[in-house]
Write an enzyme that holds these catalytic residues in place. Structure first.
Site, PDB file in Angstrom:
ATOM      1  N   CYS A 123     -11.577  30.062 -55.938  1.00 34.57           N
ATOM      2  CA  CYS A 123     -10.509  29.886 -54.955  1.00 34.57           C
ATOM      3  C   CYS A 123     -10.755  28.667 -54.087  1.00 34.57           C
ATOM      4  CB  CYS A 123     -10.367  31.162 -54.138  1.00 34.57           C
ATOM      5  SG  CYS A 123      -9.779  32.485 -55.199  1.00 34.57           S
ATOM      6  N   GLU A 124     -10.668  27.522 -54.708  1.00 31.16           N
ATOM      7  CA  GLU A 124     -10.765  26.215 -54.055  1.00 31.16           C
ATOM      8  C   GLU A 124      -9.968  25.266 -54.937  1.00 31.16           C
ATOM      9  OE1 GLU A 124     -13.030  24.730 -51.645  1.00 31.16           O
ATOM     10  OE2 GLU A 124     -14.268  26.486 -51.216  1.00 31.16           O
TER      11      GLU A 124
END
Ligand SMILES: *Cc1c(COP(=O)(O)O)cnc(C)c1O
Length: 421
Positions: A344-345
């Site tokens: 989640c980046e």
């Protein structure tokens, strides 16, 4: 040249189909080729043959510290360049003689200096007057003498990515080359030190020889200055930094051209030369094997979501680095895609607008040139485990680093009593 090639339309590592490794070990997994490592080591050694004195070649352990890799390189006669106590322990565990180990790094702790002295390592590359005095005290207290070189910062622009440049005046590494004469005079009087040379390392993934030649030439001038002042200089450490092709067909200076340049620039130095290659030995000797989780429709191009992520291979997120990407069993169809991991980046993106083999969920693919600064930079971000590593040797392979599952990492954590009350 490496040993990750297509055979009958399927990618192999030497004589092992990559699909077999994925089946048996799972993905993501780093796959190393023994033959490629050996070839790169031999090419580098060969490129430096013909120097007046046999050089000391110390593999930069930080590029790939896996014990199997270090053991293989030790058998090829290479020593180790280490930058921490942990790397020193690995080099020793892999069977490298302590005297073949060079200790570099700007922040060696008291403990690390003492342990390295006790282990009897070959050379300390000291990076400041402060460190030199501390090492001298520790050595004198033990009644031993530490062989060392002074790492200088030649103020040369390596022409590489800012985050892997180390030889510009405002980088933290080494002492300004202009300070070398005074510092040499002071440190060489300390009883615990045998200050016997200079060291330099200006950066990594260098795509041209010119910055290296400029740095070595400055080093040669300083060698002459120091000798005029009466210092006995027997060793000169030229560091690492030679780049490797990350893109098919990319032309970089070869180890042979590097060797020729070194011989020309160092003619007449009359010292034992030392080298610290990392990437050039390990880079193309490894790939990261991954499986496509799914292909998600995008506005412009689809997102190929693979099970490897920035925690397994950090270079693209860290430096915007390029890694070739290819299907293990290419159909011949091509697609334009963004290749991303599950983290989640947004930085967890391996490639944007990349033309690549067409892939669907479940397909296997590789990131090439992942043998250096790959597994060693892995983290457990997003509570992912640590990636496994495999070495191939002809038609056999072995797991050389177990996958560490997220649960094992969580096992090292505790909820304190004061939160339980
Ligand atoms: C990182 C490093 C190396 C190796 O650099 P490569 O570009 O991988 O060859 C050598 N010496 C020192 C001191 C380093 O920090």
């Amino acid at each position: 040249m490496d040993h990750f090639q297509l055979r009958n339309g399927e990618l192999y590592a030497e004589d092992v189909p990559l699909a077999r490794i994925a089946d048996e070990v799972g993905t993501p997994v780093y796959v190393y080729s023994r033959a490629t490592f050996e070839r790169h080591a031999r090419v580098f050694v060969e490129a430096l043959s013909g120097l007046p004195k046999k050089p000391h070649i110390a593999f930069a352990v930080k590029a790939n510290p896996n014990l199997a890799v270090l053991s293989l390189l030790s058998r090829e006669g290479l020593g180790a360049d280490v930058v921490s106590g942990g790397e020193m322990a690995r080099a020793l565990a892999a069977g490298m003689p302590a005297t073949d180990i060079v200790f570099s790094g700007v922040g060696k702790t008291h403990r690390e200096l003492a342990d390295a002295l006790d282990a009897g390592i070959g050379q300390f590359n000291i990076e400041s007057g402060e460190e030199g005095r501390e090492l001298a005290e520790i050595a004198a207290a033990r009644g031993v003498v530490a062989d060392c070189a002074l790492r200088v910062n030649p103020d040369v622009d390596a022409g590489t990515h800012d985050k892997i440049s180390t030889g510009k005046a405002d980088n933290k590494f080494g002492v300004p080359i202009g300070h070398a004469p005074q510092l040499f005079a002071k440190l060489s009087q300390l009883p615990g030190l045998n200050l016997r040379g200079l060291a330099v390392h200006i950066g990594s993934q260098l795509s041209e020889l010119t910055p290296l030649e400029t740095a070595f030439t400055k080093l040669g001038d300083m060698l002459a200055t120091l000798r005029e002042a009466g210092h006995a200089i027997t060793h000169m450490d030229l560091g690492g930094g030679l780049g490797v092709p990350y893109r098919a067909g990319e032309q970089l200076p070869s180890p042979f051209e590097y060797g020729e340049m070194v011989k020309r620039v160092t003619a007449g130095w009359d010292v034992t030369l030392m080298f610290e290659p990392g990437r050039v030995i390990a880079g193309n000797a490894g790939v990261l094997l991954t499986r496509v989780i799914r292909v998600k429709r995008g506005l412009k191009h689809p997102f190929v979501i693979v099970d490897a992520a920035m925690n397994d291979l950090a270079r693209p997120a860290l430096y915007g680095a390029y890694h070739d990407f290819a299907a293990v069993a290419p159909s011949g169809e091509r697609m334009l895609a963004n290749i991303v991991g599950p983290i989640c980046e947004t930085g967890d993106t391996f490639a944007t607008d990349r033309e690549t083999d067409a892939l669907v969920a479940g397909d296997l693919a590789i990131f090439r040139t992942a043998g250096a600064y790959g597994a060693t930079m892995a983290s457990s971000y997003n509570s992912r485990g640590f990636v496994a590593e495999v070495m191939v040797d002809g038609s056999q392979f072995a797991t050389v680093a177990d996958r560490i599952p997220p649960g094992d990492i969580a096992d090292a954590e505790r909820v304190p009593d004061f939160l339980k009350a």
